[in-house]
Scaffold this active site. Structure first.
Site, short mmCIF file in Angstrom:
data_model
loop_
_atom_site.label_atom_id
_atom_site.label_comp_id
_atom_site.label_asym_id
_atom_site.label_seq_id
_atom_site.Cartn_x
_atom_site.Cartn_y
_atom_site.Cartn_z
N CYS A 1 0.85 -1.18 0.00
CA CYS A 1 0.00 0.00 0.00
C CYS A 1 0.88 1.23 0.00
CB CYS A 1 -0.91 0.02 1.23
SG CYS A 1 -2.09 -1.36 1.31
N GLY A 2 0.28 2.37 -0.26
CA GLY A 2 1.01 3.63 -0.20
C GLY A 2 0.40 4.54 0.85
#
Length: 295
Positions: free
Chosen positions: A2-3
């Site tokens: 994820c970011g």
């Protein structure tokens, strides 16, 4: 994978640009999380009022019914599938009880004096545009782009998660003991809306803080109690904090100037910030809590 991104503005003259800066950071993280995205912005608020960010199909009708039931004025601002309902702070508990009893279909993303929290399925740029992030102002905000590897792609499963007033969390990683922590927290009276381990992490911090711990103390305690690999960025009414687990296998980078502090999973999300070429750029150390607040 994820970011996550976060931006805390020291320079108040930058507050009108918070949304546009955060939107740019979030979009850069698209390939780390194309399934869904979300963000929390800390903007204007009044001590005597509470804001609920809700998700439902008929927000205007919900606001009217809530106001009628409580006998109070409820102002409403619609943002696509979400709405911000504002009412007197003394009616917070009654409003939550009404949601549970009368409109269990309404999802309360978050509540507090300053927080507004939006999330949806879709590409980060599309989510930002739908809710008008670029035009939002505030002192700080955090965001998340999700790649769902262990659960379904749903709006409810998107980040941030909020389990306390003016508090929210975004997470990159995975907790191995979230099920046992959830059982413990439920016994302490907490409730959860999803099976996401990140919501458990948010709940753990809220539980610690309700017991009198500061955010930094709660994050320090989490280093012993939360088993797994993770990077957290946590937003509160007055600031934000970052912590990585002792192994710190998830990427993270920070940039600090006299004007702001910024966090991202990758440096390229920071590259568009003003004056970043003059920033102190560093990788947050493992098992160390970094926190900034505006007083």
């Amino acid at each position: 994978m994820c970011g996550i991104v976060g931006l805390f503005l020291k320079d108040r003259t930058l507050e009108p640009k918070l949304g546009s800066l955060l939107a740019g950071m979030l979009e850069v993280m698209t390939d780390r999380g194309p399934d869904s995205a979300g963000f929390a912005v800390y903007g204007d608020g009044a001590a005597a009022q509470v804001k609920f960010t809700i998700r439902c199909a008929d927000a205007g009708g919900v606001a009217e019914a809530l106001g009628t039931a409580l006998g109070v004025d409820v102002s409403t601002t619609i943002h696509d599938t979400h709405a911000v309902l504002t009412l007197g702070a003394e009616h917070e508990a009654a409003a939550r009880a009404w949601f549970r009893a009368e409109r269990p279909d309404v999802a309360v993303n978050g509540a507090g004096r300053r927080i507004e929290l939006y999330k949806e399925v879709g590409l980060p740029a599309d989510v930002s545009q739908r809710f008008g992030l670029e035009s939002m102002a505030g002192s700080h905000g955090i965001g998340h782009t999700r790649m769902a590897t262990e659960s379904a792609v749903t709006t409810a499963g998107a980040h941030p998660f909020s389990t306390g007033m003016d508090q929210c969390l975004v997470h990159n990683g995975s907790l191995s003991n979230h099920a046992s922590l959830r059982r413990m927290l439920v016994k302490q009276g907490m409730t959860f809306e999803t099976d996401n381990d990140s919501e458990v992490a948010a709940g753990y911090l809220s539980w610690k803080m309700r017991g009198g711990a500061t955010l930094a103390e709660a994050l320090e305690a989490g280093l012993a109690d939360l088993d797994g690999f993770y990077t957290f960025v946590v937003g509160t009414e007055n600031g934000f904090a970052v912590v990585r687990d002792p192994i710190s296998c998830k990427p993270a980078v920070m940039a600090e100037t006299d004007e702001y502090v910024a966090f991202a999973s990758e440096y390229r999300a920071l590259a568009g910030l003003p004056g970043v070429e003059r920033a102190r750029v560093f990788e947050p150390e493992p098992a160390r809590v970094y926190a900034w607040e505006r007083h």
